[in-house]
Design a protein around this motif. Sequence first.
Motif, PDB file in Angstrom:
ATOM      1  N   LYS A  21       0.867  -1.172   0.000  1.00  0.00           N
ATOM      2  CA  LYS A  21       0.000   0.000   0.000  1.00  0.00           C
ATOM      3  C   LYS A  21       0.907   1.227   0.000  1.00  0.00           C
ATOM      4  CE  LYS A  21      -3.540  -2.262   2.920  1.00  0.00           C
ATOM      5  NZ  LYS A  21      -4.798  -2.094   2.171  1.00  0.00           N
ATOM      6  N   VAL A  22       0.412   2.331  -0.552  1.00  0.00           N
ATOM      7  CA  VAL A  22       1.222   3.539  -0.679  1.00  0.00           C
ATOM      8  C   VAL A  22       0.657   4.651   0.197  1.00  0.00           C
ATOM      9  CG1 VAL A  22       2.067   5.302  -2.280  1.00  0.00           C
ATOM     10  CG2 VAL A  22       1.919   2.909  -3.011  1.00  0.00           C
ATOM     11  N   GLU A  23       1.551   5.284   0.947  1.00  0.00           N
ATOM     12  CA  GLU A  23       1.206   6.433   1.781  1.00  0.00           C
ATOM     13  C   GLU A  23       2.123   7.590   1.415  1.00  0.00           C
ATOM     14  OE1 GLU A  23      -0.005   4.078   5.917  1.00  0.00           O
ATOM     15  OE2 GLU A  23       1.936   5.084   5.752  1.00  0.00           O
ATOM     16  N   ALA A  24       1.601   8.808   1.504  1.00  0.00           N
ATOM     17  CA  ALA A  24       2.417   9.997   1.265  1.00  0.00           C
ATOM     18  C   ALA A  24       2.664  10.693   2.593  1.00  0.00           C
ATOM     19  CB  ALA A  24       1.705  10.935   0.293  1.00  0.00           C
ATOM     20  N   GLU A  25       3.892  11.170   2.786  1.00  0.00           N
ATOM     21  CA  GLU A  25       4.232  11.820   4.044  1.00  0.00           C
ATOM     22  C   GLU A  25       5.416  12.761   3.863  1.00  0.00           C
ATOM     23  OE1 GLU A  25       5.847   8.474   6.763  1.00  0.00           O
ATOM     24  OE2 GLU A  25       4.458   7.511   5.380  1.00  0.00           O
ATOM     25  N   ILE A  26       5.762  13.442   4.934  1.00  0.00           N
ATOM     26  CA  ILE A  26       6.898  14.362   4.934  1.00  0.00           C
ATOM     27  C   ILE A  26       8.056  13.689   5.664  1.00  0.00           C
ATOM     28  CG2 ILE A  26       7.742  16.595   5.751  1.00  0.00           C
ATOM     29  CD1 ILE A  26       4.787  17.558   5.585  1.00  0.00           C
ATOM     30  N   ALA A  27       9.217  13.669   5.014  1.00  0.00           N
ATOM     31  CA  ALA A  27      10.405  13.060   5.621  1.00  0.00           C
ATOM     32  C   ALA A  27      11.335  14.152   6.152  1.00  0.00           C
ATOM     33  CB  ALA A  27      11.147  12.208   4.596  1.00  0.00           C
ATOM     34  N   PHE A  28      11.834  13.938   7.355  1.00  0.00           N
ATOM     35  CA  PHE A  28      12.804  14.836   7.984  1.00  0.00           C
ATOM     36  C   PHE A  28      14.182  14.194   7.898  1.00  0.00           C
ATOM     37  CE2 PHE A  28       8.796  16.034   9.678  1.00  0.00           C
ATOM     38  CZ  PHE A  28       8.886  17.295  10.264  1.00  0.00           C
ATOM     39  N   VAL A  29      15.196  14.981   7.598  1.00  0.00           N
ATOM     40  CA  VAL A  29      16.576  14.514   7.673  1.00  0.00           C
ATOM     41  C   VAL A  29      17.287  15.383   8.709  1.00  0.00           C
ATOM     42  CG1 VAL A  29      18.735  14.122   6.436  1.00  0.00           C
ATOM     43  CG2 VAL A  29      16.542  13.725   5.290  1.00  0.00           C
ATOM     44  N   LEU A  30      17.878  14.750   9.705  1.00  0.00           N
ATOM     45  CA  LEU A  30      18.422  15.469  10.857  1.00  0.00           C
ATOM     46  C   LEU A  30      19.865  15.915  10.622  1.00  0.00           C
ATOM     47  CD1 LEU A  30      17.106  13.130  13.709  1.00  0.00           C
ATOM     48  CD2 LEU A  30      15.983  15.133  12.714  1.00  0.00           C
ATOM     49  N   ASN A  31      20.217  17.060  11.206  1.00  0.00           N
ATOM     50  CA  ASN A  31      21.613  17.514  11.152  1.00  0.00           C
ATOM     51  C   ASN A  31      22.282  17.460  12.519  1.00  0.00           C
ATOM     52  OD1 ASN A  31      20.560  19.743  12.483  1.00  0.00           O
ATOM     53  ND2 ASN A  31      20.725  21.115  10.718  1.00  0.00           N
ATOM     54  N   ARG A  32      21.543  17.021  13.532  1.00  0.00           N
ATOM     55  CA  ARG A  32      22.151  16.759  14.835  1.00  0.00           C
ATOM     56  C   ARG A  32      21.302  15.730  15.572  1.00  0.00           C
ATOM     57  NH1 ARG A  32      19.522  19.327  19.002  1.00  0.00           N
ATOM     58  NH2 ARG A  32      18.286  21.184  18.513  1.00  0.00           N
ATOM     59  N   ASP A  33      21.876  15.143  16.603  1.00  0.00           N
ATOM     60  CA  ASP A  33      21.186  14.098  17.349  1.00  0.00           C
ATOM     61  C   ASP A  33      19.983  14.660  18.103  1.00  0.00           C
ATOM     62  OD1 ASP A  33      23.290  12.615  16.465  1.00  0.00           O
ATOM     63  OD2 ASP A  33      24.126  12.167  18.450  1.00  0.00           O
ATOM     64  N   LEU A  34      18.985  13.823  18.289  1.00  0.00           N
ATOM     65  CA  LEU A  34      17.815  14.146  19.112  1.00  0.00           C
ATOM     66  C   LEU A  34      17.655  13.043  20.153  1.00  0.00           C
ATOM     67  CD1 LEU A  34      15.010  15.370  16.650  1.00  0.00           C
ATOM     68  CD2 LEU A  34      16.005  16.678  18.537  1.00  0.00           C
ATOM     69  N   LYS A  35      17.738  13.413  21.410  1.00  0.00           N
ATOM     70  CA  LYS A  35      17.614  12.430  22.478  1.00  0.00           C
ATOM     71  C   LYS A  35      16.549  12.865  23.472  1.00  0.00           C
ATOM     72  CE  LYS A  35      20.239   9.665  25.783  1.00  0.00           C
ATOM     73  NZ  LYS A  35      21.575   9.307  26.301  1.00  0.00           N
TER      74      LYS A  35
END
Length: 263
Positions: free
Chosen positions: A106-120
């Motif tokens: 099945k196909v879904e559309a979404e927004i992808a994030f690419v990180l430039n620093r760690d998230l904890k």
Amino acid sequence: MNNQLKDHVYHAYEHLRQAELEKKTVAPLTELYPDITVEEAYQVQMRFINQKVQKGQQIVGKKIGLTSHAMQELLGVDQPDYGHLLNTMEINDKGDISMSKVFQPKVEAEIAFVLNRDLKGPSVTIEDVLDATDYIVPALEIVDSRIAEWKINLQDTIADNASSGLFVLGNERFSVLETDLTKIEMNLFRNGELVNTGYGSAALGHPAKCVAWLANKLYEYNVTLKAGEIILSGALSAAINAQTGDRFTAGFTHLGKVEVSFS
């Protein structure tokens, strides 16, 4: 007790592994192991991911599922789930997917994030996510399931890597500061015909809220979202069945298009 737990997880893992080896869908884990817990389901997922990493595949990010209230109500849960993205799961924009490589996509559309620093976690906010985002791109996720006829409960989808099959990223990158992500409109077309419309606000009210949820959830497992990782933030509308010959195009206001075909 520990041995019983390990056996329980191992048998569930073997059940799904056999499906992958034989390329046949199987009965739900929750039918065979009614007492399987969410925690055990994540252990099954990690066993799969660890096995693939040991064989040379690389973790390149995460996907967040069950971000819409409708899907949460359907599965009787009050929070999303997550899975792992591997380098072997990425398909080029305008690429082609052989139906022999998938089960029941099945196909879904979404927004992808690419990180430039760690998230904890445990206290990551929407603002933290936006600050840590290198860029965003339009994306298609091809969700897939080894569970026959998509008869899944929460534990089934979690164990099956949150029903994540493949993903496609758009080629053009955008700053999170350029637009209000909640107001981005998405139109999904199959073979040129409009089949779905959604907005950024469909993902927990704000796509970055989904990423914050993930960072805080992973804190429970001492896992950090790493700089460079791709985060699929959640579907903006319902998933659409894919069949041989289909071409899917998702157009996003301010973010352009992303496309994939099936053969």
